[in-house]
Every structure is written in C-alpha cells, then in structure tokens.
Design a protein around this motif. Structure first.
Motif, PDB file in Angstrom:
ATOM      1  N   MET A  31      24.750   3.306 -37.121  1.00 33.78           N
ATOM      2  CA  MET A  31      23.477   3.132 -36.406  1.00 33.78           C
ATOM      3  C   MET A  31      23.501   3.987 -35.138  1.00 33.78           C
ATOM      4  O   MET A  31      24.465   3.979 -34.383  1.00 33.78           O
ATOM      5  N   ALA A  32      22.418   4.752 -34.919  1.00 26.55           N
ATOM      6  CA  ALA A  32      22.350   5.632 -33.755  1.00 26.55           C
ATOM      7  C   ALA A  32      22.334   4.825 -32.456  1.00 26.55           C
ATOM      8  O   ALA A  32      21.775   3.719 -32.388  1.00 26.55           O
ATOM      9  N   THR A  33      22.957   5.382 -31.434  1.00 28.13           N
ATOM     10  CA  THR A  33      22.912   4.787 -30.107  1.00 28.13           C
ATOM     11  C   THR A  33      21.496   4.878 -29.555  1.00 28.13           C
ATOM     12  O   THR A  33      20.858   5.920 -29.647  1.00 28.13           O
ATOM     13  N   ARG A  34      20.995   3.799 -29.004  1.00 31.13           N
ATOM     14  CA  ARG A  34      19.684   3.864 -28.361  1.00 31.13           C
ATOM     15  C   ARG A  34      19.792   4.725 -27.100  1.00 31.13           C
ATOM     16  O   ARG A  34      20.804   4.701 -26.401  1.00 31.13           O
ATOM     17  N   LEU A  35      18.728   5.462 -26.824  1.00 24.79           N
ATOM     18  CA  LEU A  35      18.703   6.347 -25.661  1.00 24.79           C
ATOM     19  C   LEU A  35      17.550   5.966 -24.741  1.00 24.79           C
ATOM     20  O   LEU A  35      16.423   5.752 -25.190  1.00 24.79           O
ATOM     21  N   GLY A  36      17.848   5.903 -23.443  1.00 26.18           N
ATOM     22  CA  GLY A  36      16.837   5.627 -22.435  1.00 26.18           C
ATOM     23  C   GLY A  36      16.752   6.758 -21.438  1.00 26.18           C
ATOM     24  O   GLY A  36      17.670   7.592 -21.336  1.00 26.18           O
ATOM     25  N   LEU A  37      15.669   6.793 -20.666  1.00 26.29           N
ATOM     26  CA  LEU A  37      15.442   7.852 -19.676  1.00 26.29           C
ATOM     27  C   LEU A  37      15.112   7.249 -18.323  1.00 26.29           C
ATOM     28  O   LEU A  37      14.308   6.302 -18.226  1.00 26.29           O
ATOM     29  N   GLY A  38      15.721   7.801 -17.268  1.00 24.96           N
ATOM     30  CA  GLY A  38      15.373   7.403 -15.915  1.00 24.96           C
ATOM     31  C   GLY A  38      14.021   7.972 -15.513  1.00 24.96           C
ATOM     32  O   GLY A  38      13.766   9.165 -15.694  1.00 24.96           O
ATOM     33  N   GLU A  49       8.262   8.353 -24.400  1.00 20.80           N
ATOM     34  CA  GLU A  49       8.008   7.491 -25.557  1.00 20.80           C
ATOM     35  C   GLU A  49       7.657   8.327 -26.781  1.00 20.80           C
ATOM     36  O   GLU A  49       8.137   8.055 -27.894  1.00 20.80           O
ATOM     37  N   ARG A  50       6.842   9.370 -26.609  1.00 16.18           N
ATOM     38  CA  ARG A  50       6.503  10.257 -27.724  1.00 16.18           C
ATOM     39  C   ARG A  50       7.746  10.977 -28.248  1.00 16.18           C
ATOM     40  O   ARG A  50       7.897  11.182 -29.456  1.00 16.18           O
ATOM     41  N   THR A  51       8.627  11.375 -27.344  1.00 19.12           N
ATOM     42  CA  THR A  51       9.845  12.082 -27.744  1.00 19.12           C
ATOM     43  C   THR A  51      10.745  11.198 -28.602  1.00 19.12           C
ATOM     44  O   THR A  51      11.434  11.692 -29.495  1.00 19.12           O
ATOM     45  N   GLY A  52      10.740   9.908 -28.312  1.00 19.00           N
ATOM     46  CA  GLY A  52      11.567   8.978 -29.080  1.00 19.00           C
ATOM     47  C   GLY A  52      12.485   8.117 -28.253  1.00 19.00           C
ATOM     48  O   GLY A  52      13.225   7.280 -28.811  1.00 19.00           O
ATOM     49  N   PHE A  53      12.486   8.283 -26.921  1.00 20.51           N
ATOM     50  CA  PHE A  53      13.334   7.444 -26.084  1.00 20.51           C
ATOM     51  C   PHE A  53      12.983   5.973 -26.295  1.00 20.51           C
ATOM     52  O   PHE A  53      11.810   5.603 -26.404  1.00 20.51           O
ATOM     53  N   ASP A  55      25.855  -0.043 -26.900  1.00 17.89           N
ATOM     54  CA  ASP A  55      24.578  -0.108 -27.609  1.00 17.89           C
ATOM     55  C   ASP A  55      23.604   0.993 -27.201  1.00 17.89           C
ATOM     56  O   ASP A  55      22.865   1.513 -28.030  1.00 17.89           O
ATOM     57  N   GLU A  56      23.595   1.319 -25.913  1.00 16.92           N
ATOM     58  CA  GLU A  56      22.537   2.178 -25.386  1.00 16.92           C
ATOM     59  C   GLU A  56      23.068   3.033 -24.247  1.00 16.92           C
ATOM     60  O   GLU A  56      23.973   2.616 -23.518  1.00 16.92           O
ATOM     61  N   ILE A  57      22.514   4.220 -24.103  1.00 20.23           N
ATOM     62  CA  ILE A  57      22.844   5.100 -22.984  1.00 20.23           C
ATOM     63  C   ILE A  57      21.562   5.456 -22.249  1.00 20.23           C
ATOM     64  O   ILE A  57      20.621   5.970 -22.842  1.00 20.23           O
ATOM     65  N   VAL A  59      17.366  17.354 -24.280  1.00 20.99           N
ATOM     66  CA  VAL A  59      18.563  16.515 -24.348  1.00 20.99           C
ATOM     67  C   VAL A  59      18.461  15.539 -25.517  1.00 20.99           C
ATOM     68  O   VAL A  59      19.418  15.349 -26.283  1.00 20.99           O
ATOM     69  N   TYR A  60      17.288  14.927 -25.679  1.00 13.46           N
ATOM     70  CA  TYR A  60      17.106  13.951 -26.764  1.00 13.46           C
ATOM     71  C   TYR A  60      17.332  14.611 -28.127  1.00 13.46           C
ATOM     72  O   TYR A  60      18.075  14.086 -28.967  1.00 13.46           O
ATOM     73  N   ALA A  61      16.700  15.757 -28.337  1.00 14.12           N
ATOM     74  CA  ALA A  61      16.833  16.446 -29.622  1.00 14.12           C
ATOM     75  C   ALA A  61      18.270  16.858 -29.888  1.00 14.12           C
ATOM     76  O   ALA A  61      18.803  16.678 -31.001  1.00 14.12           O
ATOM     77  N   ALA A  62      18.946  17.393 -28.862  1.00 16.04           N
ATOM     78  CA  ALA A  62      20.330  17.828 -29.034  1.00 16.04           C
ATOM     79  C   ALA A  62      21.257  16.637 -29.278  1.00 16.04           C
ATOM     80  O   ALA A  62      22.212  16.727 -30.066  1.00 16.04           O
TER      81      ALA A  62
END
Length: 309
Positions: free
Chosen positions: A1-8, A29-33, A277-279, A300-303
């Motif tokens: 399962m992929a790690t969830r990603l968040g953005l400051g 949100e559109r990017t997928g964070f 779980d999340e970064i 960063v998200y895509a990479a």
C-alpha cells in the motif's frame, strides 16, 4: 500500500493568504495529495532569548519572521477542498486557552465534514511562552495534558463538565460537536512524552532528521506501546521540512531533504522504508511564491509515486 502524502500549506511572509492558500489547497488536492498541514509560530524575537529549537547559537530562519495563524489558514483550505485531511503539525498547546481551542477545532471539523487531525505539542520557544502562554514553560507538559482532557470532554456528549488547573466547565452544552472523534497526534522523544503518546494519543508525529534516526525512534515508540499494553494501533505521520533548491545541492554537507526534487524524493524513499503511514512534505522554504510551490509540489508528488512511495 502506497504511503499517504501530505503538503504543507503556505504560511510564510510571501503568502497572500486569501488567494494563495485556497489556490495551493485546490491544486494539491487535484494533484493527489491526501492531506494539507499547517504549523505554528506566533512571533520572531529579535534578538531571541535562545537558539532555534533551544539549540544554543542556532539562528532562527528568516522564514519565521511572519507565519500566518494555523487555524485561519486551515479554514481557508477547508473551504477550497472536498476530501483532503486538514492537519496541524503542530499547535503549541500552552499558547492556547484549552476550551477555546477545543471549540475551534470542533467547529472546523464540523464545517469540513470530519477532516481535522489535531497535532499538538509543548513547544520550545521561551520568547513565545513569555508573550502568549497560559502557563509557565515549566508546566508545559501539564498544560498539554489538560488541553487533551478538555478537548475530549468538549468533543464528547453533552452535558460537558470539567475541573482542572486552567479550566473549569460547570455542566453545560458545548457545541458544535465535531463530525467524528478528532484524532490527536503527538510528537515524543523523552520518556515522559513517550508515555503520554502511548497512553493518551491516537498517533505519533515525528520530524524527519534521517532515516536511521527515524527507524530507531519508531522502535522506541513500539517498545513503549508494548510495555504499556497498548493494543490500539498508532497512526503515524512524518513531518519533512525541506530546503528546496532548483538545482542539485552538490556539497558534501547536504542535509536530508536539502536539494532539488530528485534529491528530496531520494530521501523520501529512504524514510518511507521505515514504514510509517503518511509523510507530510513542507516545501515552503526555497520557493518564491504560490505558483512555484504548486509546481514543485506536483513534481515531487509525481516523482514520489513513480519511485513507489
């Protein structure tokens, strides 16, 4: 399962709050964070009483000279998004009146449809305590304990009643209630903080300082949970403070998460191996404006996803 990603979210001096925060939140949100996060700094002492994080001689970064209020920032993001989790990393508990903070978090959770995560901490700045704290620095742990108690009481069923050192609530209705129980996340390093985390919190929120150090910290948290008989799993969110540069950082003294997108993602991959779980990735340091933040965050998200994170 992929790690969830968040953005400051943007809170620095360059931020146009009313425009940039909704724009960045919608784009993320559109990017997928999966989540959007804020932190708290209430002032920039000049000169400071102590170094950054309490380390003697370590200068405060210029980016701390103006930091927008975290709950105002999250409210702007909540109104601009539909699904992203809205988190605090972290609110400095002793800088808040417990009842008022509990009500603000409950109202934001109700308004956002149950998306708030409350990361709480004790802070470290003596100057902030002198200016804004509800109790002396020496009582910071007790204030955090009371704040957690007050939040749980206020977020629970009416009538609410509580008797503490800072807070007295006679039997009363206190609303609105959150849409669901708000998770409380805590950092922890000292033995006392580890006990508080294991006994009282829903999750752990460390700051990245290197993959090896993180793995050791996570081992100590799991050991403490086992020793104290905790069976409920801990939600884990790693805070990553980057020092983004458009070009690769080629110095021998490169710190974790310092450099361009490729270097940041390389460090993300190493930390993701620890298994949290999340970064949460904060990219504000190094970008010039909201447009660059949106663009770098998307890169960063895509990479990261391409790298299997």
């Amino acid at each position: 399962m992929a790690t969830r990603l968040g953005l400051g979210l943007p809170q620095m001096k360059w931020t146009h709050l009313g425009r940039d925060v909704p724009d960045v939140a919608r784009a993320a949100e559109r990017t997928g964070f999966d989540s959007l996060w804020v932190f708290e700094r209430v002032l920039f002492p000049d000169p400071p009483t102590q170094g950054l994080f309490g380390v003697p001689g370590l200068p405060w970064p210029d980016s701390y000279r103006s930091v927008a209020d975290p709950l105002v920032t999250l409210t702007l993001a909540a109104a601009a998004t539909e699904r992203a989790v809205l988190g605090t990393s972290v609110l400095v508990a002793p800088l808040h009146v417990p009842l008022q903070l509990a009500r603000s978090l409950a109202s934001l959770d109700a308004a956002s449809g149950g998306r708030v995560v409350a990361g709480l901490g004790t802070g470290w700045s003596l100057d902030e305590y002198a200016a804004a704290s509800v109790a002396p620095f020496e009582r910071r742990g007790k204030v955090l304990d009371e704040l957690i108690d007050v939040c749980r009481a206020v977020w629970g069923p009416d009538p609410v009643a509580y008797e503490g050192e800072l807070t007295r609530i006679a039997s009363a209705e206190v609303g609105p209630k959150p849409a669901r129980p708000i998770p409380v996340l805590l950092p922890a390093s000292s033995p006392r903080a580890l006990r508080r985390l294991v006994d009282r919190a829903d999750g752990w929120m460390p700051v990245a300082t290197g993959a090896g150090a993180l793995a050791e910290q996570w081992r100590r948290v799991r050991d403490a949970a086992a020793e104290r008989g905790r069976e409920r799993p801990l939600r884990t969110v790693l805070r990553v403070n980057t020092r983004y540069t458009p070009e690769p950082y080629d110095g021998d003294d490169r710190s974790p998460f310092q450099g361009n997108v490729e270097q940041i993602v390389e460090d993300l991959a190493a930390h993701a191996e620890v298994g949290l779980d999340e970064i949460l990735i904060d990219l504000q340091s190094g970008v010039r404006d909201a447009k660059e933040l949106i663009d770098v965050a998307a890169e960063v998200y895509a990479a990261a996803r391409t790298a299997g994170i």
